[in-house]
Structure formats: C-alpha cells, structure tokens
Write a protein that holds these residues in place. Structure first.
Motif, mmCIF file in Angstrom:
data_model
loop_
_atom_site.group_PDB
_atom_site.id
_atom_site.type_symbol
_atom_site.label_atom_id
_atom_site.label_comp_id
_atom_site.label_asym_id
_atom_site.label_seq_id
_atom_site.Cartn_x
_atom_site.Cartn_y
_atom_site.Cartn_z
ATOM 1 N N LEU A 88 10.696 -19.238 3.299
ATOM 2 C CA LEU A 88 9.952 -17.975 3.342
ATOM 3 C C LEU A 88 8.495 -18.182 2.942
ATOM 4 C CD1 LEU A 88 10.090 -14.784 3.511
ATOM 5 C CD2 LEU A 88 10.539 -14.844 1.063
ATOM 6 N N PHE A 89 8.272 -18.917 1.863
ATOM 7 C CA PHE A 89 6.907 -19.060 1.381
ATOM 8 C C PHE A 89 6.118 -20.100 2.182
ATOM 9 C CE2 PHE A 89 8.989 -17.011 -2.245
ATOM 10 C CZ PHE A 89 8.151 -15.917 -2.349
ATOM 11 N N ARG A 90 6.837 -20.984 2.863
ATOM 12 C CA ARG A 90 6.130 -21.877 3.788
ATOM 13 C C ARG A 90 5.589 -21.064 4.965
ATOM 14 N NH1 ARG A 90 10.089 -25.257 5.383
ATOM 15 N NH2 ARG A 90 10.008 -26.358 3.424
ATOM 16 N N ILE A 91 6.401 -20.137 5.453
ATOM 17 C CA ILE A 91 5.917 -19.251 6.527
ATOM 18 C C ILE A 91 4.694 -18.479 6.033
ATOM 19 C CG2 ILE A 91 6.496 -17.243 7.944
ATOM 20 C CD1 ILE A 91 9.409 -18.115 7.852
ATOM 21 N N THR A 92 4.789 -17.983 4.802
ATOM 22 C CA THR A 92 3.674 -17.201 4.243
ATOM 23 C C THR A 92 2.403 -18.044 4.179
ATOM 24 O OG1 THR A 92 5.285 -16.009 2.885
ATOM 25 C CG2 THR A 92 2.965 -15.788 2.288
ATOM 26 N N MET A 93 2.525 -19.254 3.655
ATOM 27 C CA MET A 93 1.335 -20.101 3.539
ATOM 28 C C MET A 93 0.767 -20.440 4.915
ATOM 29 S SD MET A 93 0.643 -20.308 0.409
ATOM 30 C CE MET A 93 -0.645 -21.539 0.458
ATOM 31 N N LEU A 139 -9.305 -19.184 -10.280
ATOM 32 C CA LEU A 139 -8.466 -19.700 -9.190
ATOM 33 C C LEU A 139 -9.317 -20.112 -7.996
ATOM 34 C CD1 LEU A 139 -5.342 -17.330 -9.076
ATOM 35 C CD2 LEU A 139 -5.390 -19.744 -9.664
ATOM 36 N N GLY A 140 -10.328 -19.305 -7.752
ATOM 37 C CA GLY A 140 -11.217 -19.606 -6.633
ATOM 38 C C GLY A 140 -11.993 -20.894 -6.823
ATOM 39 N N GLU A 141 -12.101 -21.331 -8.075
ATOM 40 C CA GLU A 141 -12.836 -22.567 -8.353
ATOM 41 C C GLU A 141 -11.957 -23.813 -8.191
ATOM 42 O OE1 GLU A 141 -16.143 -22.727 -9.151
ATOM 43 O OE2 GLU A 141 -16.168 -20.576 -8.723
ATOM 44 N N LEU A 142 -10.669 -23.624 -8.101
ATOM 45 C CA LEU A 142 -9.757 -24.770 -7.991
ATOM 46 C C LEU A 142 -9.761 -25.326 -6.567
ATOM 47 C CD1 LEU A 142 -6.630 -23.411 -9.929
ATOM 48 C CD2 LEU A 142 -8.406 -24.954 -10.792
ATOM 49 N N SER A 143 -9.324 -26.581 -6.466
ATOM 50 C CA SER A 143 -9.136 -27.146 -5.123
ATOM 51 C C SER A 143 -7.952 -26.438 -4.462
ATOM 52 C CB SER A 143 -8.850 -28.644 -5.224
ATOM 53 O OG SER A 143 -7.583 -28.844 -5.821
ATOM 54 N N ASP A 144 -7.870 -26.562 -3.156
ATOM 55 C CA ASP A 144 -6.782 -25.898 -2.423
ATOM 56 C C ASP A 144 -5.409 -26.332 -2.925
ATOM 57 O OD1 ASP A 144 -8.170 -24.200 -0.904
ATOM 58 O OD2 ASP A 144 -8.010 -25.323 0.981
ATOM 59 N N ALA A 145 -5.274 -27.640 -3.157
ATOM 60 C CA ALA A 145 -3.966 -28.162 -3.579
ATOM 61 C C ALA A 145 -3.587 -27.615 -4.956
ATOM 62 C CB ALA A 145 -4.002 -29.685 -3.593
ATOM 63 N N ASP A 146 -4.538 -27.615 -5.871
ATOM 64 C CA ASP A 146 -4.252 -27.109 -7.222
ATOM 65 C C ASP A 146 -3.979 -25.602 -7.195
ATOM 66 O OD1 ASP A 146 -4.618 -29.629 -8.125
ATOM 67 O OD2 ASP A 146 -6.595 -29.301 -9.012
ATOM 68 N N ARG A 147 -4.761 -24.921 -6.408
ATOM 69 C CA ARG A 147 -4.586 -23.465 -6.335
ATOM 70 C C ARG A 147 -3.235 -23.103 -5.729
ATOM 71 N NH1 ARG A 147 -8.857 -19.238 -3.529
ATOM 72 N NH2 ARG A 147 -7.635 -17.361 -3.914
ATOM 73 N N GLU A 148 -2.830 -23.887 -4.744
ATOM 74 C CA GLU A 148 -1.546 -23.621 -4.096
ATOM 75 C C GLU A 148 -0.399 -23.714 -5.100
ATOM 76 O OE1 GLU A 148 0.250 -24.895 0.133
ATOM 77 O OE2 GLU A 148 -0.103 -26.558 -1.219
ATOM 78 N N ILE A 149 -0.470 -24.724 -5.969
ATOM 79 C CA ILE A 149 0.579 -24.883 -6.979
ATOM 80 C C ILE A 149 0.615 -23.666 -7.906
ATOM 81 C CG2 ILE A 149 1.301 -26.253 -8.970
ATOM 82 C CD1 ILE A 149 1.774 -27.656 -6.392
ATOM 83 N N ILE A 150 -0.564 -23.271 -8.368
ATOM 84 C CA ILE A 150 -0.631 -22.140 -9.301
ATOM 85 C C ILE A 150 -0.094 -20.865 -8.652
ATOM 86 C CG2 ILE A 150 -2.246 -20.605 -10.511
ATOM 87 C CD1 ILE A 150 -1.885 -23.207 -11.968
ATOM 88 N N GLU A 151 -0.499 -20.624 -7.408
ATOM 89 C CA GLU A 151 -0.097 -19.368 -6.756
ATOM 90 C C GLU A 151 1.392 -19.366 -6.394
ATOM 91 O OE1 GLU A 151 -4.344 -18.006 -4.769
ATOM 92 O OE2 GLU A 151 -3.075 -19.455 -3.739
ATOM 93 N N LEU A 152 1.876 -20.503 -5.948
ATOM 94 C CA LEU A 152 3.315 -20.559 -5.648
ATOM 95 C C LEU A 152 4.135 -20.354 -6.914
ATOM 96 C CD1 LEU A 152 3.493 -23.543 -3.126
ATOM 97 C CD2 LEU A 152 3.926 -21.129 -2.637
#
Lengths: 214, 162
Positions: A88-93, A139-152
C-alpha cells in the motif's frame, strides 16, 4: 472517530483480521472494504501530505491509491501474505513521486505549496503548532532517503520490519539511516532554538515559531 | 509511545537511544498524528463512495466469460490466420505460375484445335473406309447369294461339317 491503526496500536491478531478483511473485500464485501479504508486512509493521506505539502493534492493521491487497491483486490490480483502495508505504501510513494515529477515538468515545486500548512494550526496535543512547523521545515532539509524513512515511520506508521520489505533494504541500514535522520533533525531544531521539542519551552517555541512563520 | 520492538534492536554493549533522539522521535510521532488528524472528516466516506463501485465492478467480472471471450477471439484469430496463409500461398502460386498461363493457355488451345482437327480428319477417314467396307461387304454378299442360289444347302452343310 475513525480508528487509525499504526505500529503503536496494533493488536496481536491484527494480521489475521487484515487478511480476513482483504479476502472479503476482494469478493465485493463493502463492509470489509470500508474497514480497510478506515484503517489506512489517514495514514496514506498523512504520508502524501507530508511529502507534497498540499491537503487537496494529498487527498487526490489517496483517492488514486485506494482506487488502485480496489481494482487489484476486485480483480483477484492480490493475495495477502502479510505484506499489504508495504504494498500500500509503495503505491503511495510511487504516486507521490509521479506528482513530484509532474510538478517539476510544470515548473511548480511541491514544497512551495507547503507554506500554508506550516502555519496551519495542529490538533496534536503536547506540541505547539510552531514546533510542528519547525519539524516540518526540518524534514524538508533532509535528503530524500532520510526523509522517506522518517515519514514512513512516523506518518505512515510502518515498523522497521515492514520498511525492510517495502524498501528492500537491510534492517541495519534502515536503523542507521533513521538514527542519522534523527540526529540531523535534532541539530536543525537546536539551531532553530527549539532545544527540546517535548520539553518545557513550548511557550518559548510558540513565540519563536510565530515570529518565524509570519 | 513507540511500541515497535525493532527500535530496541541494538548490539550488546551499545548504549541505548539518546534521550534527545527519543524526544525527537516522540515529536515526530506527534507530527504524524497531526498530519493524520488534518485529513478532512469526510475523507473515508468520500474514498468509499469513489472506490466502492470500482471494487464491485472489478469483482463482478467473472473469469469464465473472460476466458470464453479470449477463446473465441483466439478461434477468430486462428481462422483469420488460416485464411491469410491460404491467401499468401495462393498469391505465391499465382506469382510463380503467372508468366506461364498466357503461353500455356495459348499453346493448349492451339494443341486442342489440332487434336480436334486430327480427330475430325481421322473420323472422316474412318467414315470413308467404313463406307467402302460396307459397299464391299454388300457386293460380296450379293455375289455370294448369286453363286449359291443353285446349290443345295443341306449338302453344303454336310460337307462343311465333315
């Protein structure tokens, strides 16, 4: 009130219950489908909104995600093997990335639309809206990879185990990335003068945050 | 707040999570909760309304009719393919044979005409010979009748039988 099942409030038999709901929904059982929506709609919405910064767009993405899930379930294209949430969350991303690409082609930054949200009041207890706004900014200051972990982890409510299945990354890598992201956020908050997000300086945060956001 | 035991996966001897990290984690949990709560109150009902029909529509599609359609489509394809193959073979055959027929037809007609002439000629010859034979036979018959008119047939038979 809609129940939002995240990693914090899962029941021991949640997996079996989810499998039952998915099986019934795939046969057209509307009650089961309604339960699935109740369980996951807000988590999908929160992830999308955190990424794109726009509530309307987040709802649109959420609609698209659940339309995909409904079609796949109805067509018998999904068999539950304990991996529904990663799917589900892969579809979302993927939808979020599609929107980001579309916005980029159109010359619009998704982040630029987040300004009203930063100033929006938050119903969360314990943290001042300004502190939440600072966190969003961090969050906006993080890299995409780091932000993805936090948001997931914190918006979608996935466990690290589910994230390993979703991202195909080793557990140690995800834990290290999460720790690194937390450290960056802490540094950002320190630099912004928010020394303790949960601490006693909420009043101070309010005054600072209000000045910052206005 | 965070009940995920995966978070406690650490090497032995490794210090526990930094309290400051825990505070940030807790703050992020609250941020996530805030984002989830910021969804419109009618989100679920709208989602249900927009996807319910989709789920029912997908569920209403049964496998057998799809298979039947695929099957009949497959047969149509096979027939069309067979016709196409036959057409190709026919076209190839005509292409190979096309220079010959004009000559062949002409020569065949000419040969046929010659054959017919030969048959007619032969028939005419045959007819002519047959008529002569008939005349000769007729004459012989007449001569034989005249020569044997005075002979006793019973004696002749007896002589012949001997």
């Amino acid at each position: 009130m809609t129940r939002v099942a995240s990693r914090d409030d899962r029941e021991p038999d949640a997996g079996e219950r989810l499998a039952d709901l998915l099986a019934r929904a795939s046969t057209g059982d509307n009650d089961a489908w309604r339960s699935i929506i109740d369980l996951y709609a807000r988590r999908v919405f929160a992830l999308a909104k955190s990424r794109c910064g726009d509530a309307d767009l987040a709802e649109e993405i959420t609609q698209s995600v659940f339309a995909t899930v409904a079609s796949t379930l109805g067509a018998g294209g999904y068999t539950e093997q304990g991996r529904f949430e990663p799917w589900l969350f892969r579809i979302t991303m993927n939808r979020v990335r599609d929107e980001a690409r579309r916005a980029k082609r159109a010359g619009v930054s998704l982040e630029s639309t987040s300004a009203p949200i930063l100033a929006a009041p938050s119903p969360a207890r314990g943290l001042a809206p300004a502190t939440l706004a600072k966190l969003r900014q961090g969050l906006g200051e993080l890299s995409d990879a780091d932000r993805e972990i936090i948001e997931l982890r914190h918006h979608a409510g996935l466990s690290f185990k589910e994230m390993t299945e979703m991202l195909n990354e080793p557990l140690g890598t995800l834990l290290a990335r999460h720790h690194r992201a937390l450290k960056k956020l802490r540094n950002f908050l320190d630099a912004a003068g928010v020394t303790s997000p949960l601490g006693d300086n909420e009043a101070t945060d309010d005054s600072k945050g209000a000045g910052t956001e206005s | 707040m965070n009940h995920d035991t995966t978070n406690q996966l650490r090497l032995s001897g490794e210090p526990g999570p930094d309290p400051a990290d825990r505070a940030v984690e807790s703050a992020l949990d609250q941020l996530g909760q805030a984002e989830r709560s910021s969804a419109p109150p009618t989100l679920e009902s709208r989602l249900l309304a927009s996807t319910q029909a989709l789920l029912a529509k997908s569920g209403a599609v049964e496998a057998p009719p799809v298979i039947a359609r695929v099957s009949s489509f497959s047969w149509s394809l096979r027939i069309a393919a067979a016709i196409a193959v036959l057409a190709c073979v026919g076209a190839a055959w005509l292409a190979v044979r096309s220079p010959a027929p004009a000559v062949a037809t002409t020569s065949t007609v000419a040969a046929l005409e010659e054959d017919i002439d030969a048959i007619i000629t032969t028939a005419s010859f045959a007819d002519a010979g047959f008529a002569d034979e008939l005349d000769k036979l007729d004459a012989d018959t007449l001569n034989f009748g005249q020569s044997s008119s005075g002979q006793d047939w019973l004696d002749l038979i007896e002589e012949t039988s001997l």
